[in-house]
Design a protein around this motif. Structure first.
Motif, PDB file in Angstrom:
ATOM      1  N   ARG A  61      -3.977   2.358  -4.861  1.00  0.00           N
ATOM      2  CA  ARG A  61      -3.334   2.260  -3.550  1.00  0.00           C
ATOM      3  C   ARG A  61      -2.073   1.407  -3.608  1.00  0.00           C
ATOM      4  O   ARG A  61      -1.218   1.488  -2.742  1.00  0.00           O
ATOM      5  CB  ARG A  61      -4.295   1.716  -2.509  1.00  0.00           C
ATOM      6  CG  ARG A  61      -4.679   0.271  -2.672  1.00  0.00           C
ATOM      7  CD  ARG A  61      -5.655  -0.173  -1.597  1.00  0.00           C
ATOM      8  NE  ARG A  61      -6.802   0.722  -1.497  1.00  0.00           N
ATOM      9  CZ  ARG A  61      -7.058   1.489  -0.433  1.00  0.00           C
ATOM     10  NH1 ARG A  61      -6.281   1.434   0.629  1.00  0.00           N
ATOM     11  NH2 ARG A  61      -8.107   2.267  -0.411  1.00  0.00           N
TER      12      ARG A  61
ATOM     13  N   ARG B  99      -0.034   7.685   1.605  1.00  0.00           N
ATOM     14  CA  ARG B  99      -1.417   7.777   2.052  1.00  0.00           C
ATOM     15  C   ARG B  99      -1.555   7.073   3.391  1.00  0.00           C
ATOM     16  O   ARG B  99      -0.749   6.211   3.735  1.00  0.00           O
ATOM     17  CB  ARG B  99      -2.358   7.129   1.031  1.00  0.00           C
ATOM     18  CG  ARG B  99      -2.401   7.823  -0.305  1.00  0.00           C
ATOM     19  CD  ARG B  99      -3.081   6.980  -1.378  1.00  0.00           C
ATOM     20  NE  ARG B  99      -4.459   6.642  -1.049  1.00  0.00           N
ATOM     21  CZ  ARG B  99      -5.224   5.894  -1.830  1.00  0.00           C
ATOM     22  NH1 ARG B  99      -4.767   5.423  -2.973  1.00  0.00           N
ATOM     23  NH2 ARG B  99      -6.472   5.618  -1.478  1.00  0.00           N
TER      24      ARG B  99
ATOM     25  N   HIS C  52      -3.660   4.646   6.029  1.00  0.00           N
ATOM     26  CA  HIS C  52      -4.544   3.496   5.988  1.00  0.00           C
ATOM     27  C   HIS C  52      -4.823   3.043   7.421  1.00  0.00           C
ATOM     28  O   HIS C  52      -3.914   3.059   8.264  1.00  0.00           O
ATOM     29  CB  HIS C  52      -3.901   2.351   5.206  1.00  0.00           C
ATOM     30  CG  HIS C  52      -3.310   2.779   3.894  1.00  0.00           C
ATOM     31  ND1 HIS C  52      -4.039   2.875   2.746  1.00  0.00           N
ATOM     32  CD2 HIS C  52      -2.037   3.151   3.580  1.00  0.00           C
ATOM     33  CE1 HIS C  52      -3.256   3.280   1.758  1.00  0.00           C
ATOM     34  NE2 HIS C  52      -2.046   3.452   2.232  1.00  0.00           N
TER      35      HIS C  52
ATOM     36  N   GLU D 243       0.816  -1.214   0.000  1.00  0.00           N
ATOM     37  CA  GLU D 243       0.000   0.000   0.000  1.00  0.00           C
ATOM     38  C   GLU D 243       0.850   1.264   0.000  1.00  0.00           C
ATOM     39  O   GLU D 243       1.953   1.305   0.542  1.00  0.00           O
ATOM     40  CB  GLU D 243      -0.945   0.007   1.210  1.00  0.00           C
ATOM     41  CG  GLU D 243      -2.179  -0.840   1.001  1.00  0.00           C
ATOM     42  CD  GLU D 243      -3.175  -0.698   2.135  1.00  0.00           C
ATOM     43  OE1 GLU D 243      -4.374  -0.508   1.839  1.00  0.00           O
ATOM     44  OE2 GLU D 243      -2.775  -0.803   3.308  1.00  0.00           O
TER      45      GLU D 243
ATOM     46  N   ARG E  38      -3.451  -5.660   7.773  1.00  0.00           N
ATOM     47  CA  ARG E  38      -2.374  -4.653   7.854  1.00  0.00           C
ATOM     48  C   ARG E  38      -1.543  -4.855   9.121  1.00  0.00           C
ATOM     49  O   ARG E  38      -0.316  -4.714   9.105  1.00  0.00           O
ATOM     50  CB  ARG E  38      -2.954  -3.244   7.823  1.00  0.00           C
ATOM     51  CG  ARG E  38      -3.578  -2.862   6.490  1.00  0.00           C
ATOM     52  CD  ARG E  38      -3.907  -1.382   6.432  1.00  0.00           C
ATOM     53  NE  ARG E  38      -4.653  -1.073   5.218  1.00  0.00           N
ATOM     54  CZ  ARG E  38      -5.964  -0.940   5.146  1.00  0.00           C
ATOM     55  NH1 ARG E  38      -6.697  -1.049   6.243  1.00  0.00           N
ATOM     56  NH2 ARG E  38      -6.554  -0.678   4.011  1.00  0.00           N
TER      57      ARG E  38
ATOM     58  N   ASP F 240      -4.450   5.563  11.950  1.00  0.00           N
ATOM     59  CA  ASP F 240      -4.166   5.730  10.538  1.00  0.00           C
ATOM     60  C   ASP F 240      -2.659   5.879  10.361  1.00  0.00           C
ATOM     61  O   ASP F 240      -2.045   6.794  10.921  1.00  0.00           O
ATOM     62  CB  ASP F 240      -4.880   6.970   9.980  1.00  0.00           C
ATOM     63  CG  ASP F 240      -6.360   6.722   9.774  1.00  0.00           C
ATOM     64  OD1 ASP F 240      -6.733   5.549   9.571  1.00  0.00           O
ATOM     65  OD2 ASP F 240      -7.141   7.686   9.806  1.00  0.00           O
TER      66      ASP F 240
ATOM     67  N   GLY G 264       1.147   3.641   4.389  1.00  0.00           N
ATOM     68  CA  GLY G 264       1.403   2.311   3.871  1.00  0.00           C
ATOM     69  C   GLY G 264       2.886   1.979   3.915  1.00  0.00           C
ATOM     70  O   GLY G 264       3.735   2.853   4.072  1.00  0.00           O
TER      71      GLY G 264
ATOM     72  N   PRO H 163     -11.358  -1.347   2.200  1.00  0.00           N
ATOM     73  CA  PRO H 163     -10.105  -0.979   2.885  1.00  0.00           C
ATOM     74  C   PRO H 163     -10.251  -0.718   4.378  1.00  0.00           C
ATOM     75  O   PRO H 163      -9.266  -0.801   5.100  1.00  0.00           O
ATOM     76  CB  PRO H 163      -9.659   0.282   2.146  1.00  0.00           C
ATOM     77  CG  PRO H 163     -10.899   0.844   1.533  1.00  0.00           C
ATOM     78  CD  PRO H 163     -11.735  -0.351   1.182  1.00  0.00           C
ATOM     79  N   ARG H 164     -11.467  -0.422   4.853  1.00  0.00           N
ATOM     80  CA  ARG H 164     -11.645  -0.131   6.273  1.00  0.00           C
ATOM     81  C   ARG H 164     -12.382  -1.257   7.006  1.00  0.00           C
ATOM     82  O   ARG H 164     -12.790  -1.089   8.151  1.00  0.00           O
ATOM     83  CB  ARG H 164     -12.391   1.196   6.456  1.00  0.00           C
ATOM     84  CG  ARG H 164     -11.703   2.391   5.794  1.00  0.00           C
ATOM     85  CD  ARG H 164     -12.354   3.705   6.154  1.00  0.00           C
ATOM     86  NE  ARG H 164     -12.037   4.101   7.524  1.00  0.00           N
ATOM     87  CZ  ARG H 164     -10.930   4.750   7.874  1.00  0.00           C
ATOM     88  NH1 ARG H 164     -10.014   5.058   6.970  1.00  0.00           N
ATOM     89  NH2 ARG H 164     -10.714   5.082   9.124  1.00  0.00           N
TER      90      ARG H 164
END
Length: 419
Positions: A236, A144, A146, A140, A412, A178, A181, A403-404
């Motif tokens: 992403r 950004r 994540h 990722e 992750r 958060d 990546g 993604p969430r």
């Protein structure tokens, strides 16, 4: 505008362009710095400049608040007036100064390519989903943010299985953070003749009459193996996530390997020319204890001068008895390889997949048994939720499709645990 203080700081409310707010949020996360301390440092640096900076476009600026040391905001307001700039312009310039002085850190690339062998002799435990999701999390975008968190199941499983309330899959996980990546270059290798990884990611298996990983391992390759690699496309992942598709000729791999010199090293010989292009290679193994598993385990061994835990075996199981039986067979094979070939083969850990405490005593007691294993230890607990099944149905990567979702954030966490 300022508000009553919190501790030794006071709340400040102003405006800031959306793009600057996002850059500030990402950059502070990349450096592990609080936003309030970055803004404080930026204002201090801006006030120390001998000349004004070029104006920043502030039209459409949105509300922004932070906490600053008492008095700094009022001093800053006076400086803005003296320099003839608006408060929003001065704040924007201050944030830009901090961003310029704190560039994004480079990606931390391993000295030796990471090789993750995702396996279990038992089929249907979710090896493919864990391989794909872990690879996606590794690739990722580092520019950004994540959502990342350890699943509530893993964080509180021990308390739950020791008499606490059962955790249902729809329970909200713990508060997540958060984070940027990891931004690694990742190759997913579909080593299973059933081609599940290839199909789940929206690609077609390689044709029987063409080139394949099996043919390269048997010394029958027709061209460069790199020509077979395809990109898993999504913004992403950029161009960092690639797939080596499977071919159904892998059903014949054990037969072909039986006549190959140094057959345990066959997978390594095939993949070695690709390694300079990647930071991590994940091998989705078939549910087999044959020669192909020997070759996969050999590929995951610790190489000379490679740090412990950089590569190794990741075992995917379920919280039920048949997984425990298959796990015993797999670890016996690995121990035989360690002994017979003097391999330094590390266990990266156990991932308990498809967990649902609502299934009662069998699930919770089995989970307790997995949690009690100390080497290898449980490094991931993934709930049995609908998002993964939906992603497979639409042939999209889970971390792009949802993604969430709880599964995505748990994957992750797993990627960070083993990387």
């Amino acid at each position: 505008m300022t508000s009553p203080s919190s501790g030794d700081r006071e709340k400040v409310v102003s405006k800031l362009p959306t793009a600057l707010q996002q850059d500030l949020k990402v950059r502070t996360a990349q450096h592990g710095v609080d936003i309030q301390h970055a803004v404080e440092a930026g204002i201090t640096a801006w006030r120390g400049l001998g000349a004004n900076l070029s104006p920043i476009e502030t039209s459409g600026a949105k509300s922004f608040s932070t906490w600053l040391p008492p008095g700094q905001w009022e001093e800053f307001r006076r400086d803005c007036t003296a320099r003839g700039v608006s408060l929003v312009q001065g704040l924007s310039q201050s944030v830009q100064v901090w961003l310029d002085r704190n560039p994004a850190p480079g990606i931390q690339r391993p000295a030796v390519v990471k090789r993750f062998i995702v396996c279990n002799q038992k089929g249907g435990v979710g090896k493919t989903a864990v391989t794909a999701g872990t690879g996606e999390a590794l690739a990722e975008d580092a520019g950004r943010l994540h959502p990342v968190r350890v699943s509530k199941y893993l964080a509180t499983a021990r308390a739950g299985i020791e008499g606490g309330p059962a955790l249902a899959p729809e329970d909200d996980p713990l508060e997540f953070e958060d984070l940027p990546g990891l931004g690694l270059r990742v190759l997913l290798v579909d080593f299973d003749p059933q081609c599940h990884l290839t199909k789940q990611l929206g690609h077609d298996p390689l044709p029987l009459e063409g080139d394949s990983l099996t043919k390269h391992m048997a010394g029958e390759g027709k061209a460069e193996l790199s020509e077979l690699i395809v990109t898993v496309a999504d913004d992403r992942f950029g161009d960092r996530l690639h797939l080596l598709p499977a071919c159904t000729d892998a059903f014949l791999l054990d037969v072909k390997l039986s006549g190959v010199r140094a057959r345990e090293a066959a997978l390594e010989r095939a993949l070695a020319p690709l390694e300079d292009e990647y930071d991590a290679i994940l091998v989705d193994c078939p549910p087999s204890l044959g020669l192909s598993m020997d070759a996969a385990a050999y590929y995951g061994r610790r190489r000379p001068n490679e740090p412990s835990g950089n590569s190794g075996v990741l075992v995917v199981v379920q919280a039920e008895d048949s997984s425990a039986d298959a796990y015993g067979l797999l670890t016996s094979q690995i121990e035989d390889l360690r002994s017979d070939m003097a391999l330094e083969l590390d266990y990266l850990g156990i991932v308990v997949n498809h967990y649902d405490a609502r299934r009662g005593y069998i699930a919770t007691s089995s989970l307790q048994n997995w949690m009690e294993i100390k080497d290898p230890r449980v490094v991931g607990l993934i709930g049995d939720l609908k998002e993964q099944k939906e992603a497979v149905r639409v042939k999209q990567p889970l971390l792009a499709y949802a993604p969430r979702s709880a599964q995505a954030v748990a994957l992750r966490a797993l990627a960070r645990e083993i990387s």
